[in-house]
Each structure stands twice: as structure tokens, then as C-alpha cells.
Write an enzyme that holds these catalytic residues in place. Structure first.
Site, PDB file in Angstrom:
ATOM      1  CG  HIS A  41      -2.009  -0.982   1.180  1.00 21.50           C
ATOM      2  ND1 HIS A  41      -3.137  -0.783   0.447  1.00 21.50           N
ATOM      3  CD2 HIS A  41      -2.139  -2.203   1.778  1.00 21.50           C
ATOM      4  CE1 HIS A  41      -3.942  -1.829   0.571  1.00 21.50           C
ATOM      5  NE2 HIS A  41      -3.355  -2.701   1.378  1.00 21.50           N
ATOM      6  CB  THR A  42       0.643   4.454  -1.774  1.00 26.82           C
ATOM      7  OG1 THR A  42      -0.722   4.766  -1.505  1.00 26.82           O
ATOM      8  CG2 THR A  42       0.758   3.782  -3.119  1.00 26.82           C
ATOM      9  CG  HIS A  43       2.640   8.194   3.161  1.00 29.62           C
ATOM     10  ND1 HIS A  43       3.258   7.923   4.360  1.00 29.62           N
ATOM     11  CD2 HIS A  43       2.002   9.383   3.312  1.00 29.62           C
ATOM     12  CE1 HIS A  43       3.040   8.906   5.203  1.00 29.62           C
ATOM     13  NE2 HIS A  43       2.283   9.807   4.596  1.00 29.62           N
ATOM     14  CG  PHE A  44      -1.235   9.842   0.565  1.00 28.26           C
ATOM     15  CD1 PHE A  44      -1.171  10.702   1.651  1.00 28.26           C
ATOM     16  CD2 PHE A  44      -0.504  10.147  -0.567  1.00 28.26           C
ATOM     17  CE1 PHE A  44      -0.407  11.848   1.602  1.00 28.26           C
ATOM     18  CE2 PHE A  44       0.269  11.284  -0.619  1.00 28.26           C
ATOM     19  CZ  PHE A  44       0.319  12.145   0.466  1.00 28.26           C
ATOM     20  CB  SER A  45      -3.229   3.115   0.992  1.00 23.76           C
ATOM     21  OG  SER A  45      -2.199   2.537   1.780  1.00 23.76           O
TER      22      SER A  45
END
Length: 275
Positions: A41-45
Site C-alpha cells: 500500500h502507498t503512504h496515503f492508503s
């Protein structure tokens, strides 16, 4: 094709969204490929956005004790920033038979509070059926816990609330804010009214709580609302008054203040005037 721009590419810095696209779309499903081929998952997820400041807001709520109960007043304006946007908003909400809650601050948060309070009353009356009903002291205690719980989650409800009512012959009037701070007094005000109207209310009411008539109490509140309309840029001359006695709570329809601006002709700003 993925039509969400937030998923097209990852910002250069994880801690700063250079494209100003988050949190318009919830990136709960956004993923990226790691060097070993695993999906991450990306940082913002996993991020969560809390309301950082009120958006549509109401200004002062005033309340006083008088000999028969509690009287509360608030205007009908909800401002979008500095724009007088919604001019028919009721900021006094009845809770059960004995209590009225008045709110300043963010109106969407107040709508959420109205929802949970209505659910609380329905739950108490429908499920328990033991002949006991919630009074103003219980409602105030419940709200103080809700506000403090949201504060500790770093996601506060941006409201200042006045809770007033009469039950078992006892008058109750108390305050709670977004931090869960509570106190009680014979005169209370929120918003700009805490600075401008509160001294007027104290001078008119303190020491007379047991002798003030309903007519006198209404006159005191209307005079304070008139001063706020003159001085508070987020107020309006349309208002409602709630009267809570041993017979129950009654909230008036929208009323209009009589105002006079003749005194403004001689005002020429601040300081010494030469002309």
C-alpha cells in the site's frame, strides 16, 4: 483504465501531496509494486483525514435562568466562512421532554450530535420502558463524554454547546466545548457572545434568578441579541427563543429583531477625529 488521478502516480514526497489531490478521493485501494514484486500500500492508503477547522458555522448561543426555568436564544444564521449563506438554520434542538441543546460552531458536527442524541432518546424510551426519562443533567454528562472522547482521538467535534432544562423542579444550565470542558452558571454564552453578551447577561440576571419573570428574561435576551447583531459580523437579526419549564420545552418560530442604526451617523472610525 483507472479514472482516479490520485492513483496515476505517487507524489515525490510521501508526507506532502504535491498534486493537491488527497483526500478528494479515498486511496484505500491504491497500491504500488515493491522491488521484490510484492504489492504494498502507498503512504496515503492508510491515512485518515480529520476536520481541521469548521466550515459552515453558527455564532453565539445565549442562555439564562429565570424563576420558572431556563430561556435560551440563538440566531438562525449559518455562515460559510464570512458569507452569510444559510439564514434559516435552527441551532436550538429539543432532546426529550425536558432539555434543549444550543450549538455554535460547525453545523455538520451539530447535525451529527442531533442524530446521536435522537438515537439515545429513542433507545432509552423504546428499549428500557422503565418509566425514567433522561433529564438535562444526564444529557449534559453524555455530551461531555462524547466531546472528550472525540478530542482524545484528535478528531474533535467543533462545537460549543449549552444544555438547559428543568426536571423534578430543578433548573439546569451548563456548557461543554470541543475539548470536553464543562461548567455551569446562571448565565452562559458561546461564541462572540461570551465576550460581548455575557457581561450584559451577568449584570441583568445575577442575584435575580429567582425573581425574573418570563417577559423580563425574554427582554434581556433580545437586548443581548440586538447588541450582537450590531457588533458580530457573523450574526443576523432573525432568531429563535427556547423556553424550558416544568411543563416542557417550547422553541419559538423564527422571529425578527427590531433594530435602529441612527446612532451610526456619528461614527467616524476610531481615535481622535478632526472632521
Amino acid at each position: 483504465m483507472d479514472h482516479f488521478p490520485t492513483n496515476w502516480g505517487r507524489p515525490k514526497y510521501d508526507s506532502f501531496d504535491t498534486h493537491a489531490t488527497y483526500p478528494i478521493h479515498n486511496r484505500g485501494h491504491a497500491q504500488s509494486a515493491a522491488s521484490n514484486g510484492a504489492v504494498q500500500h502507498t503512504h496515503f492508503s492508510h491515512s485518515k483525514s480529520a476536520l481541521r477547522q469548521p466550515i459552515v458555522t453558527g455564532t453565539s448561543v445565549l442562555a439564562i435562568k429565570y424563576k420558572d426555568g431556563i430561556m435560551m436564544a440563538a440566531d438562525n444564521l449559518a455562515s460559510y466562512g464570512s458569507l452569510a449563506r444559510f439564514k434559516g438554520v435552527q441551532r436550538l434542538h429539543p432532546v426529550g421532554d425536558y432539555t434543549v441543546v444550543g450549538a455554535s460552531g460547525d453545523m455538520s458536527d451539530f447535525q451529527y450530535l442531533q442524530h446521536i442524541l435522537d438515537g439515545l432518546v429513542i433507545s432509552e424510551e423504546a428499549n428500557l420502558q422503565d418509566g425514567h426519562t433522561l433529564g438535562p443533567a444526564e444529557i449534559h454528562e453524555y455530551l461531555s463524554q462524547v466531546m472528550y472522547q472525540r478530542r482524545t482521538k484528535m478528531d474533535p467535534l467543533w462545537n460549543s454547546l449549552l444544555v438547559g432544562g428543568v426536571k423534578d423542579g430543578k433548573r439546569f444550565l451548563a456548557f461543554v466545548d470541543l475539548l470536553g470542558v464543562t461548567y455551569s452558571a446562571s448565565t452562559l454564552a458561546t461564541g462572540y457572545g461570551a465576550y460581548i453578551a455575557q457581561p450584559l447577561l451577568r449584570k441583568a440576571v445575577e442575584g435575580r434568578e429567582d425573581t425574573l419573570t418570563e417577559h423580563e428574561a425574554r427582554t434581556i435576551l433580545e437586548d443581548a441579541l440586538r447588541v450582537l447583531f450590531y457588533r458580530d459580523a457573523r450574526s443576523i437579526n432573525q432568531y429563535q427563543i427556547a423556553t424550558i419549564t416544568a411543563n416542557g420545552a417550547d422553541i419559538s418560530g423564527s422571529l425578527k429583531l427590531e433594530t435602529a442604526w441612527g446612532f451610526a451617523e456619528g461614527i467616524r472610525g476610531y481615535g481622535a477625529q478632526t472632521q
